[in-house]
Design an enzyme around this catalytic site. Sequence first.
Site, PDB file in Angstrom:
ATOM      1  N   SER A 150      47.668  34.100  43.958  1.00  0.00           N
ATOM      2  CA  SER A 150      48.631  35.002  43.317  1.00  0.00           C
ATOM      3  C   SER A 150      48.283  36.425  43.728  1.00  0.00           C
ATOM      4  O   SER A 150      47.131  36.726  44.060  1.00  0.00           O
ATOM      5  CB  SER A 150      48.543  34.865  41.794  1.00  0.00           C
ATOM      6  OG  SER A 150      49.276  35.886  41.148  1.00  0.00           O
ATOM      7  N   TYR A 162      43.186  34.967  34.276  1.00  0.00           N
ATOM      8  CA  TYR A 162      43.919  34.349  35.387  1.00  0.00           C
ATOM      9  C   TYR A 162      43.555  35.045  36.697  1.00  0.00           C
ATOM     10  O   TYR A 162      43.310  34.378  37.716  1.00  0.00           O
ATOM     11  CB  TYR A 162      45.419  34.461  35.112  1.00  0.00           C
ATOM     12  CG  TYR A 162      46.307  33.745  36.102  1.00  0.00           C
ATOM     13  CD1 TYR A 162      46.311  32.358  36.185  1.00  0.00           C
ATOM     14  CD2 TYR A 162      47.177  34.454  36.932  1.00  0.00           C
ATOM     15  CE1 TYR A 162      47.136  31.693  37.076  1.00  0.00           C
ATOM     16  CE2 TYR A 162      48.013  33.802  37.822  1.00  0.00           C
ATOM     17  CZ  TYR A 162      47.988  32.427  37.889  1.00  0.00           C
ATOM     18  OH  TYR A 162      48.813  31.771  38.771  1.00  0.00           O
TER      19      TYR A 162
END
Length: 297
Positions: A150, A162
Amino acid sequence: MWAAAPVLLLLLLLLLLPLARRGAARLEPAGRAVLITGCDSGFGHLLALRLHRLGFTVFAGCLLRVLRLDVTRARDVRAAKELVLSHLPERGFWGLVNNAGISTFGETGWLPMETYEKFADVNLLGSIRTTLAFLPLLRKYKGRIVFMSSIIAYFTLGNGIYSMTKAAIEKFCDALRLEMKKFGVQVCIIQPGNYARSTKIQPPLSAEEIWSELSEEEKAVYNKEYIQERANFFNSILSEGSTNGSEVVDAMVDALTSPAPKARYMVAKLKEKALVFVCALFPTVVMDSVLSYALSK
């Protein structure tokens, strides 16, 4: 003059690379197997359907050739490998797509240690566990390994847990990519921007949900008004996410089928790419100022 030679050579290589990618023939999918983790929804589900239509033999946790695969359980990974081995098509095992992942929102002190352990196990160790199990097959058939990362690997806006796992998987991939070159195995990283509405990986959170999970120590520091502001901020980001998940799937398919796949595929909006650019090239104090301004809004 000679000092500029390396720069000119690099520019020439960058210009010729797209031509090389266009000139070579693409892979023939028929008779090749691909295993995808995390196929219940989102990119994994879309990719499984796309690869099946292209002619790959697809092993997925939710459809097509069905298998149970919890990437945090070593016995599930072993069982998946045995199933793949017993159903290998004639051209063997071509690709592993490490797509399984989870996400949540919360400032560092809001989340208990158990949550950090769970995220590390799913997002990082799960990908490593599956990769190690299938490396012998990938080396044998000179296949591809695709990892879902990501742009959040470069910066964070309230979801540091995350970001942490994605930054770690990027470094694992960097080491793996170099080590696998001698075996003819290609390693690719997919870096999507905000596709929250496509994947449903992160549902909206209410301030009440966040508050109820806080320890008494954290409740003594943060009031409910602040929690509400942070929840509104994060949920507004989620609402801006793209619904066109096929853009990311296109990159995943290219990583699996291109004769010259990229090491990294960044699939993001211009403003998201600009944030990554600032983070990569400017001093940390500049990026901190940019993100602090965004958080203040």
